[in-house]
Design a protein around this motif. Structure first.
Motif, short mmCIF file in Angstrom:
data_model
loop_
_atom_site.label_atom_id
_atom_site.label_comp_id
_atom_site.label_asym_id
_atom_site.label_seq_id
_atom_site.Cartn_x
_atom_site.Cartn_y
_atom_site.Cartn_z
N GLU A 40 0.68 -1.32 0.04
CA GLU A 40 -0.09 0.17 0.00
C GLU A 40 1.04 1.34 -0.07
OE1 GLU A 40 -2.50 1.35 -0.56
OE2 GLU A 40 -4.27 0.86 0.41
N ASP A 41 0.24 2.30 -0.65
CA ASP A 41 1.22 3.60 -0.58
C ASP A 41 0.96 4.20 0.82
OD1 ASP A 41 -1.79 4.03 -0.83
OD2 ASP A 41 -1.44 5.69 -2.51
N ILE A 42 -0.07 4.46 1.25
CA ILE A 42 -0.53 5.03 2.37
C ILE A 42 -1.78 4.67 3.36
CG2 ILE A 42 -1.81 6.93 1.34
CD1 ILE A 42 -0.80 8.93 3.33
N ASP A 94 -4.48 5.45 6.05
CA ASP A 94 -5.00 6.60 6.55
C ASP A 94 -5.94 6.22 7.62
OD1 ASP A 94 -5.62 9.29 6.69
OD2 ASP A 94 -6.95 9.34 4.99
N THR A 95 -7.12 6.22 7.17
CA THR A 95 -8.05 5.85 8.29
C THR A 95 -8.23 4.43 8.27
OG1 THR A 95 -9.93 5.29 6.66
CG2 THR A 95 -9.77 7.65 7.51
N GLY A 96 -7.56 3.53 7.43
CA GLY A 96 -7.54 2.05 7.71
C GLY A 96 -8.77 1.32 6.91
N LYS A 97 -9.68 2.48 6.62
CA LYS A 97 -11.07 1.71 6.10
C LYS A 97 -10.92 0.77 4.70
CE LYS A 97 -15.68 3.25 4.84
NZ LYS A 97 -16.49 4.48 4.58
N THR A 98 -10.20 1.10 3.97
CA THR A 98 -9.92 0.26 2.63
C THR A 98 -9.39 -1.30 3.25
OG1 THR A 98 -9.61 2.25 1.72
CG2 THR A 98 -9.42 0.19 0.58
N LYS A 128 -0.70 7.33 8.67
CA LYS A 128 -1.04 8.50 9.43
C LYS A 128 -1.57 7.97 11.03
CE LYS A 128 -2.20 11.29 5.74
NZ LYS A 128 -3.36 11.73 4.82
N PHE A 148 -2.07 16.21 4.59
CA PHE A 148 -2.19 15.74 3.13
C PHE A 148 -0.85 15.71 2.48
CE2 PHE A 148 -3.34 15.41 -1.25
CZ PHE A 148 -4.35 14.59 -1.35
N VAL A 149 -0.57 14.56 1.77
CA VAL A 149 0.61 14.40 1.20
C VAL A 149 0.63 13.99 -0.27
CG1 VAL A 149 2.10 14.11 3.31
CG2 VAL A 149 1.19 12.01 1.91
N LEU A 155 1.20 9.23 -5.13
CA LEU A 155 0.26 9.53 -4.27
C LEU A 155 -0.45 10.92 -5.12
CD1 LEU A 155 1.72 9.36 -0.96
CD2 LEU A 155 -0.45 8.48 -1.29
N ASP A 156 -1.74 11.07 -5.19
CA ASP A 156 -2.32 12.16 -6.07
C ASP A 156 -2.97 13.17 -5.26
OD1 ASP A 156 -4.26 10.40 -5.71
OD2 ASP A 156 -5.49 11.79 -7.19
P1 IMP Z 1 -7.89 4.55 4.11
O1 IMP Z 1 -8.96 3.58 3.67
O2 IMP Z 1 -8.54 5.74 4.74
O3 IMP Z 1 -6.70 4.21 4.99
O4 IMP Z 1 -7.34 5.38 2.85
C1 IMP Z 1 -6.19 4.95 2.09
C2 IMP Z 1 -6.06 5.69 0.64
O5 IMP Z 1 -6.54 7.18 0.60
C3 IMP Z 1 -4.91 5.45 0.31
O6 IMP Z 1 -4.36 4.25 -0.45
C4 IMP Z 1 -4.77 6.54 -0.75
O7 IMP Z 1 -5.12 6.14 -1.98
C5 IMP Z 1 -5.76 7.74 -0.20
N1 IMP Z 1 -5.03 8.96 0.78
C6 IMP Z 1 -4.96 9.02 2.15
N2 IMP Z 1 -4.29 9.94 2.63
C7 IMP Z 1 -3.58 10.56 1.22
C8 IMP Z 1 -2.87 11.53 1.39
O8 IMP Z 1 -2.51 12.45 2.31
N3 IMP Z 1 -2.48 11.92 0.13
C9 IMP Z 1 -3.05 11.28 -1.11
N4 IMP Z 1 -3.73 10.16 -1.12
C10 IMP Z 1 -4.19 9.81 0.28
#
Ligand code: IMP
Ligand code: MG
Length: 178
Positions: free
Chosen positions: A102-104, A106-110, A134, A155-156, A161-162
């Motif tokens: 995974e790239d990042i 964030d919430t961990g939801k996916t 994060k 936000f990065v 990452l876009d």
């Molecule tokens: P999660 O399900 O909230 O963990 O979402 C993760 C996904 O949200 C990552 O795989 C990214 O594609 C996107 N994302 C979360 N934070 C950032 C950020 O700071 N910059 C760009 N994409 C992000």
């Protein structure tokens, strides 16, 4: 500091090319040790992880496979909540040693919605490598086995990452100027 403008927002340099490549070398070194003779199957999650996955995979010196998937989420029935489907997972993961890239996180939801589906297919093992995490943004905890950088809830962009489609081709990581 050299800021860049993407769409309507300003971003400043945050994690350098050198820092990223040093970190990738050290993660790859650990994986090369941990997965010797296990023929791990890397599953990279598109779009964000494509550059990280390529750079990491080039540093993997043991026998290993990689495939790329896309996760699509849609609302299921009220009781099932969010449903995540994997597009492109055409390799049988039964008894395989799987490593998600995974790239990042964030919430961990996916990932927290997707991981149970993978477990259901009974891989021999299932681990996660993420370039960025994060911790402050966590809503659904995900255990990360190999982590690049822990960052604040900012936000990065860059390095895959876009921000609304742009910035993936920037070769280091920038953060939003606040
Ligand atoms: P999660 O399900 O909230 O963990 O979402 C993760 C996904 O949200 C990552 O795989 C990214 O594609 C996107 N994302 C979360 N934070 C950032 C950020 O700071 N910059 C760009 N994409 C992000
Ligand atoms: Mg992603």
């Amino acid at each position: 500091m050299a800021t860049i403008k993407v769409h309507d927002k300003l971003f400043e340099p945050y994690i350098s090319k050198t820092a990223i490549s040093e970190k990738i070398k050290s993660i790859a070194h650990q994986i090369n040790n941990d997965y010797k003779n296990k023929n791990p199957l890397f599953i990279a999650i598109l779009n964000g992880s494509f550059i990280f996955a390529a750079d990491l995979f080039k540093q993997i010196s043991i026998e290993a496979e990689i495939c790329f998937i896309k996760l699509a989420s849609y609302k299921g029935t009220k009781s099932s909540g969010q449903v995540i489907t994997a597009i492109g997972l055409d390799i049988d993961i039964f008894r395989r040693n799987v490593v998600i890239i995974e790239d990042i996180i964030d919430t961990g939801k996916t990932l927290s919605a997707f991981l149970p589906q993978l477990h259901h297919q009974q891989p021999a093992s299932l681990k996660i490598v993420a370039l960025l995490h994060k911790p402050e943004a966590t809503i659904y905890p995900v255990e990360i086995d190999y982590l690049g950088f822990s960052i604040p809830d900012k936000f990065v962009l860059g390095y895959g990452l876009d921000y609304n489609g742009l910035g993936r081709n920037i070769d280091e990581i920038y953060k939003l100027v606040e």
